[in-house]
Design a protein around this motif. Structure first.
Motif, PDB file in Angstrom:
ATOM      1  N   GLN A  54      62.739  35.447 -23.574  1.00 51.95           N
ATOM      2  CA  GLN A  54      62.853  34.485 -22.476  1.00 51.95           C
ATOM      3  C   GLN A  54      64.212  34.578 -21.784  1.00 51.95           C
ATOM      4  N   ALA A  57      64.677  37.774 -19.719  1.00 51.88           N
ATOM      5  CA  ALA A  57      63.865  37.673 -18.499  1.00 51.88           C
ATOM      6  C   ALA A  57      64.593  36.859 -17.434  1.00 51.88           C
ATOM      7  N   LEU A  58      65.404  35.883 -17.854  1.00 51.04           N
ATOM      8  CA  LEU A  58      66.159  35.064 -16.914  1.00 51.04           C
ATOM      9  C   LEU A  58      67.457  35.756 -16.480  1.00 51.04           C
ATOM     10  N   ASP A  61      66.776  40.862 -13.178  1.00 51.32           N
ATOM     11  CA  ASP A  61      66.035  40.640 -11.935  1.00 51.32           C
ATOM     12  C   ASP A  61      64.538  40.800 -12.189  1.00 51.32           C
ATOM     13  N   VAL A  63      60.402  39.354 -12.832  1.00 53.49           N
ATOM     14  CA  VAL A  63      59.629  38.434 -13.665  1.00 53.49           C
ATOM     15  C   VAL A  63      59.402  39.046 -15.051  1.00 53.49           C
ATOM     16  N   VAL A  86      62.316  26.186 -16.545  1.00 54.65           N
ATOM     17  CA  VAL A  86      62.015  27.595 -16.275  1.00 54.65           C
ATOM     18  C   VAL A  86      60.733  27.679 -15.454  1.00 54.65           C
ATOM     19  N   ARG A  87      60.727  28.531 -14.442  1.00 54.83           N
ATOM     20  CA  ARG A  87      59.532  28.716 -13.601  1.00 54.83           C
ATOM     21  C   ARG A  87      58.569  29.644 -14.348  1.00 54.83           C
ATOM     22  N   ASN A 110      58.624  36.458  -5.883  1.00 52.31           N
ATOM     23  CA  ASN A 110      59.757  36.219  -6.791  1.00 52.31           C
ATOM     24  C   ASN A 110      59.971  34.726  -7.053  1.00 52.31           C
ATOM     25  N   ASP A 113      59.659  33.077 -13.136  1.00 50.36           N
ATOM     26  CA  ASP A 113      60.548  33.785 -14.066  1.00 50.36           C
ATOM     27  C   ASP A 113      59.784  34.447 -15.209  1.00 50.36           C
ATOM     28  N   LEU A 114      58.721  33.792 -15.672  1.00 53.30           N
ATOM     29  CA  LEU A 114      57.936  34.295 -16.808  1.00 53.30           C
ATOM     30  C   LEU A 114      56.457  34.056 -16.558  1.00 53.30           C
ATOM     31  N   ALA A 137      61.041  42.312 -14.887  1.00 52.21           N
ATOM     32  CA  ALA A 137      62.277  42.261 -15.678  1.00 52.21           C
ATOM     33  C   ALA A 137      62.090  42.910 -17.040  1.00 52.21           C
TER      34      ALA A 137
END
Length: 608
Positions: A54, A57-58, A61, A63, A86-87, A110, A113-114, A137
């Motif tokens: 996680q 991934a953040l 750059d 997802v 987190v998105r 974009n 994030d996950l 990512a």
């Protein structure tokens, strides 16, 4: 990963997830993935595996794409991430075409994030084409042991995940699992094309879990006694081998006022989903299930996992018992085990469609588990040795707390083996034990086995004692059960030196199970006990959390885990800055519920 990236990772850990520092190998793993390299991560359940993908991934750059076989649990994982700010989203068969398309468009813009994706969806041409247009990512392959054809949770679609290496060679991949011996690790690396990746292997030890195995007398009553005496009102999981036994056990527990629910593949999808949701969201539910239930369960406060039937392997046992005590607080792995369990598992192997090599491996795994069940020494030491790890006796398993009595069982074993031989290796356990004990049953008289020299040579011991000797003989492979001859007991070559007096045998002495009484229950190992006033505040906070969870239709632990609430109860923060110092409270949770927590603490302080 350079210093700036490391600092960013630490800031995310603190501001998003609310933890002040990394645990064990987390920082090193995150640095490896964030730098664009592949990795295989073995970390016990509750060890913080999810942060290992996680956070990178953040940091990176694009997802993060998480491959998970657990459709029913993706929602809770996404809820937890969204709660932390987190998105996140998931793509699986529960979504409509319009909902899935909306998420796909959000990824292309974009805006996420996950994203969690089921493996069968990911390997489709449509999904791969969509991903090819996306800035990715990383790929996180969760429950990576599912790739092993020799394993306990094999999923055929996992083998196809090697295409990620072919389609996206520049995207880092991290494979994660809590359970994999050396053979399974090698298979993961080979099948997922991760041969050049770095391996991070954490300790398999779960010191908060107490391992306990009892000789099966009456499994359902032993289980009831265990729950009532040691875990009244606690959430737990009970594993049974068959669907029928699951249904029968649920009825039995409900009859004795234990809040139990069933889960097995014979139920319709909606009922299974509802029961799983209730187990995750409500407190004190006991889920009775086949192994179809449980992989990846995130519920942190499961206080016990019980097996009414013997699992197939040490990996299966470790994986299933690992669902207890994810929060680090004391939990119990309990199992009742008898001769019939051994016979049943061996029959399943013999009757399977697997090739001879596969069956040989399965038998080897079962034999390792039997050795664990029959050990005279620390169970934790035996368990960790199986996974290639050494340890000292733990002081927190049944064999450490109540050491079994070892005895020279050579004569008893010789009596048993001789009787099996004298009856022609054509009869089952009940008949052999009748002959040993000198019981003139109709069948014994019919075959004139009352005239054998071994008739009555074991009359001084009970049926249960002889069944214990026989079970240990089967576990040690001196005796095997012929499924083609009505479970007839037969001698192996290993029995010869015992019969000749060339080998001594050490046995676990049979001990009659004692019924535990609720008022005599032993305190839980290292259980966190709050002072009376703090306990009242803790209960007040839990009640508030339950109401919030109901309003938002999510599990209570997604909002705050018990460990965080206990820390609040002890610290009694009265300002947002003080509350921010509590572990597990990131910026999003602080902004969403901080004022409520401070109000509750202040109200409590006034009332005391």
């Amino acid at each position: 990963m350079n210093r700036a990236c490391r600092q960013k990772a630490l800031e995310i850990l603190q501001s998003v997830f609310g933890y002040s520092s990394f645990r064990d190998q987390q920082e090193e793993i995150i640095a490896e993935i964030a730098s664009g390299h592949d990795a295989l991560v073995l970390m016990p359940t509750g060890g913080g595996k999810s942060l290992c993908y996680q956070i990178p991934a953040l940091v990176r750059d694009g997802v993060g794409i998480v491959i998970s076989p657990l459709i029913a649990l993706m929602q809770d994982q996404v809820d937890a991430l969204e709660t932390a700010g987190v998105r996140a989203a998931y793509l699986n068969s529960t979504l409509s075409y319009e909902e899935a398309s909306r998420i796909e468009r959000a990824v292309l813009k974009n805006e996420l994030d996950l994203v969690y994706i089921a493996p069968e969806r990911l390997v489709t041409e449509r999904c791969l084409n969509w991903l090819s247009k996306t800035k990715i990512a990383l790929f996180a392959i969760d429950e990576a042991h599912c790739v092993s054809q020799w394993g306990h949770d094999f999923r055929p679609e996992y083998i196809q995940l090697s295409i990620l290496h072919e389609y996206f060679p520049a995207v880092p991949r991290i494979a994660l699992t809590a359970t994999a011996d050396a053979h399974t690790r090698a298979e993961i690396l080979s099948r997922l094309k991760l041969e050049n990746s770095r391996q991070f292997i954490s300790s398999f030890d779960r010191p908060n879990i107490r391992y306990c195995i009892v000789e099966k007398e009456n499994g359902r009553h032993q289980l009831l006694d265990f729950i009532q005496s040691e875990h009244p009102g606690d959430a737990g999981i009970v594993y049974c081998l068959s669907r029928k036994k699951v249904d029968e056990m649920v009825a039995f527990l409900l009859e004795h006022h234990i809040n139990a629910l069933p889960y097995h593949a014979g139920m319709d999808t909606q009922t299974r989903s509802v029961n799983q949701s209730r187990f995750l969201r409500e407190e004190g539910i006991v889920m009775v299930a086949t192994i179809a239930f449980g992989m990846g369960i995130d519920k942190p406060d499961v206080r016990f996992v019980a097996h009414l039937d013997l699992p197939k392997s040490m990996e299966g046992y470790y994986q299933e018992t690992g669902r207890a005590g994810r929060d680090g607080n004391p939990a119990t792995a309990w199992m009742s085990y008898g001769l019939q369990d051994v016979v049943q598992q061996r029959r399943m192997i013999d009757e399977s469609d697997a090739d001879p090599e596969h069956r040989r491996i399965q038998i080897g795994k079962l034999d390792a588990l039997l050795g664990f069940c029959e050990t005279l020494t620390c169970r934790r030491v035996r368990l960790l040795e199986y996974f290639g790890e050494s340890a000292a006796p733990c002081g927190n398993c049944d064999t450490c707390l109540t050491p079994p009595v070892a005895k020279d069982g050579t004569k008893d074993m010789q009596k048993l083996l001789s009787t099996i031989y004298r009856v022609g290796q054509r009869f089952g356990a009940l008949h052999v034990i009748d002959v040993l004990r000198g019981i003139s049953s109709e069948r014994v008289l019919q075959w004139r086995h009352n005239q054998l020299s071994t008739f009555g040579i074991g009359a001084g011991q009970s049926v249960a004692e002889w069944r214990s000797v026989l079970r240990q003989a089967v576990a040690a492979q001196y005796v095997w059960v012929d499924m083609d001859e009505y479970n007839a007991l037969k001698l192996s070559e290993l029995a010869r030196p015992i019969l000749k007096g060339e080998k001594k045998v050490l046995l676990r002495q049979y001990q009659k199970p004692e019924k535990k009484r609720k008022e005599k229950a032993q305190p839980k190992f290292s259980q966190i006990v709050l002072p009376p006033q703090e306990q009242k505040l803790f209960e007040k906070l839990r009640w508030w959390r339950m109401e919030v969870a109901r309003e938002q239709n999510m599990p209570a632990y997604v909002i705050f885990q018990d460990a965080t609430l206990r820390e609040i109860a002890l610290a009694k923060p009265v300002t947002i800055d003080e509350l921010k110092q509590i572990s597990g409270i990131g910026d999003k949770r602080l902004s969403q519920w901080g004022d409520d927590i401070i109000r509750l603490v202040n109200e409590f302080n006034v009332s005391v």
